[in-house]
Design a protein around this motif. Structure first.
Motif, PDB file in Angstrom:
ATOM      1  N   GLY A  19      -8.468 -16.983 -43.421  1.00  0.00           N
ATOM      2  CA  GLY A  19      -9.316 -15.812 -43.322  1.00  0.00           C
ATOM      3  C   GLY A  19      -8.599 -14.507 -43.586  1.00  0.00           C
ATOM      4  O   GLY A  19      -7.370 -14.442 -43.598  1.00  0.00           O
ATOM      5  N   GLY A  30     -14.741 -17.063 -37.158  1.00  0.00           N
ATOM      6  CA  GLY A  30     -15.431 -16.491 -38.323  1.00  0.00           C
ATOM      7  C   GLY A  30     -16.764 -15.898 -37.895  1.00  0.00           C
ATOM      8  O   GLY A  30     -17.115 -15.920 -36.709  1.00  0.00           O
ATOM      9  N   SER A  68      -9.932 -12.755 -38.924  1.00  0.00           N
ATOM     10  CA  SER A  68     -10.092 -14.219 -38.947  1.00  0.00           C
ATOM     11  C   SER A  68      -8.771 -14.938 -39.158  1.00  0.00           C
ATOM     12  O   SER A  68      -8.735 -16.162 -39.120  1.00  0.00           O
ATOM     13  CB  SER A  68     -11.092 -14.647 -40.025  1.00  0.00           C
ATOM     14  N   TYR A 106     -13.873 -11.833 -47.521  1.00  0.00           N
ATOM     15  CA  TYR A 106     -13.741 -13.156 -46.894  1.00  0.00           C
ATOM     16  C   TYR A 106     -12.672 -13.968 -47.612  1.00  0.00           C
ATOM     17  O   TYR A 106     -12.405 -13.732 -48.793  1.00  0.00           O
ATOM     18  CB  TYR A 106     -15.094 -13.901 -46.942  1.00  0.00           C
TER      19      TYR A 106
END
Ligand code: NAD
Length: 498
Positions: free
Chosen positions: A468, A272, A472, A449
């Protein structure tokens, strides 16, 4: 600090774990504890002291193939059990983890370094996935679809994908395993786990408890050692139908590419680069508490760590001085000490990465407001650090430092903050601190996100989906959505029913 550090009795802790029967050093294949076939071992080191805790089997492709074969055979019996039978075994595993939680936490602190309070927290958190999915096992069922022709009935079954290869990191030695194994076993899958070579002991202890709980031999196998070799064996096997990985983005990309040949399902929990946005209308105390926890937990070695603390111009100075005061209160030391709130980093390479990021930032105009160097305790201890005036051309802004370094980045407007926050290939966690409800909605929706904390820095829970977007990762873990990763849909059309 040095004398406190020297007084800790790691040997006594290790003895307690051994007495509980939880100091396992061999791999687990088909319910048997097995040495590497060539007898090789690797050392597991205590990052706080450099002591060697154990020598564990260093396995490779041959042991992995046998673990896969065992998981494959067991799949046919485990998946045929009723959901409530699987649920009972998982529930027993949960109970055993909880009744051995102190030993597991000690083991985790010894091999990973995190403060004992955090280790206990992780044991509870890790166990919660098993408890949750023990219940969820009973709620996995398909659908009946209204047919388009009256003599037909259309059904959708949910069936387990088969053998799962689970590759996990060192930063959460238990929870990253149970978050995968809990739902996989609940669905009827069987698993080959490859824990990190830095933290295999917690994984092996948890697997021991799974066996004791009656999870059948072969349903949960553990192999560790040569990571690329084990990874390749999992990827090349046509019997492994799913790879689930938590770790770095670079390795995740390799595993995704390597899954193409046999068209496996893949889920990835990768790195992240969490923004933590503190608006000028925030409750400063709440923002300090939240960003401190989000940043410094696990010495900053967390994928959801507040990697960039974006602070609105009007409160930048005020926030910075209050934040520095809070960071100064962190107690660096051996994690076995009750008073420790920040342990060591996992290894020398991790410290060197932090040093490189700090050097890069200062050479580009950032200034060290606190810390910025190795701690006097030596080893891999690093001072809790705050860096001011960080900008988007610095490594500290662009990538995960994965250390106890809080970069402060000033911003002017809400639009600027959203733009800066999204200016990254990562998209795991983000945090916002504001008293305005409309703003918290607007910004939450605009952030690219998978998870957003509003006025809260610690948001992970077994009941909510974790995962994610962008680079991510793929897929979600935890919650009712977590089982989808381990299930295939099967459509059955029953015809000529009239
Ligand atoms: P890593 O990628 O180096 O290692 C993760 C695992 O992959 C280890 O078990 C390792 O042995 C194994 N591995 C390494 N090379 C391999 C290969 N070629 N084939 C197969 N397996 C291989 O990551 P790490 O340093 O252990 O963990 C830190 C990273 O994990 C950070 O980037 C962090 O953000 C990320 N992480 C993400 C989450 C999440 O949920 N998104 C959670 C925790 C950690």
């Amino acid at each position: 600090l040095r004398s406190r550090h020297m007084s800790v009795d790691a040997a006594a802790a290790l003895e307690r774990i051994r007495a509980a029967g939880l100091l396992r050093t061999q791999g687990l294949i088909g319910g048997k504890w097995i040495d590497a076939y060539d007898g090789k071992t690797i050392e597991v080191e205590n990052p706080a002291t450099g002591e060697i805790l154990a020598n564990v089997s260093c396995m490779g492709s041959r042991e992995t193939s046998d673990a896969i074969a065992s998981a494959h055979t067991t799949f046919y019996s485990w998946s045929k059990l009723t959901a409530s039978e699987r649920s009972k075994a998982l529930r027993k595993w949960y109970d055993l983890i909880i009744s051995n939680k102190e030993e597991l936490a000690l083991l985790m602190t010894l091999e990973q370094g995190k403060p004992i309070k955090e280790a206990l927290g992780e044991v509870n958190y890790g166990a919660s996935f098993i408890e949750y999915f023990a219940e969820e096992a009973k709620r996995i069922y398909g659908d009946i679809i209204p047919p388009t022709l009256s003599d037909r009935r259309l059904l959708v079954l949910k069936q387990p994908v088969g053998v799962v290869g689970a590759i996990t990191p060192w930063n959460f030695p238990l929870a990253m395993i149970t978050r995968k194994v809990g739902p996989a076993l609940a669905c009827g899958c069987t698993v080959v786990v490859k824990p990190s070579e830095f933290t295999p002991l917690t994984a092996l202890a948890a697997a021991d408890l799974a066996l004791q709980a009656g999870i059948p031999a072969g349903a949960l196998n553990v192999v560790m050692g040569n990571a690329p070799e084990i990874g390749d064996a999992l990827l090349q096997s046509t019997q492994v139908r799913k790879i689930t990985f938590t770790g770095s983005t670079a390795v995740g990309k390799k595993l995704m590419a390597g899954s193409a040949d046999t068209v496996k399902k893949v889920s990835l929990e990768l790195g992240g680069n969490a923004p933590c946005i503190v608006f000028d209308d925030a409750d400063i105390d709440v923002a300090i508490k939240g960003s401190l926890a989000a940043k410094f937990r696990n010495s900053g070695q967390t994928c959801v760590c507040a990697n960039r603390i974006l602070v609105q111009e009007g409160i930048y100075e005020k926030f910075a001085s209050a934040f520095i005061k809070a960071v100064q209160s962190l107690q660096v030391g051996n994690g076995l000490e009750e008073s420790t709130s920040q342990g060591p980093l996992i290894n020398e390479a991790a410290v060197q990465k932090v040093e490189k990021f700090i050097k890069d930032a200062t050479s580009k105009g950032a200034h060290i407001m606190l810390g910025g160097k190795r701690h006097s305790l030596g080893m891999t201890f690093y001072e809790p650090t705050v860096v001011g005036n960080v900008s988007n051309d610095m490594l500290l802004f662009r990538e995960e430092a994965f250390g106890p370094v809080a970069p402060l980045v000033p911003f002017k407007t809400e639009e600027d903050a959203i733009h800066m926050a999204n200016d990254t290939n990562a998209g795991l966690a983000a945090y916002i601190f504001t008293k305005s409800i409309p703003r918290s909605w607007r910004v939450s929706e605009a952030l690219e996100y998978g998870l957003v904390g509003v006025n809260e820095g610690l948001i992970s829970t077994e009941v909510a989906p974790f995962g994610g977007v962008k680079q991510s990762g793929l897929g979600r873990e935890g919650s009712k959505y977590g089982v989808d990763e381990y299930l295939e849909l099967k459509y059955i059309c029953m015809g000529n029913l009239n």
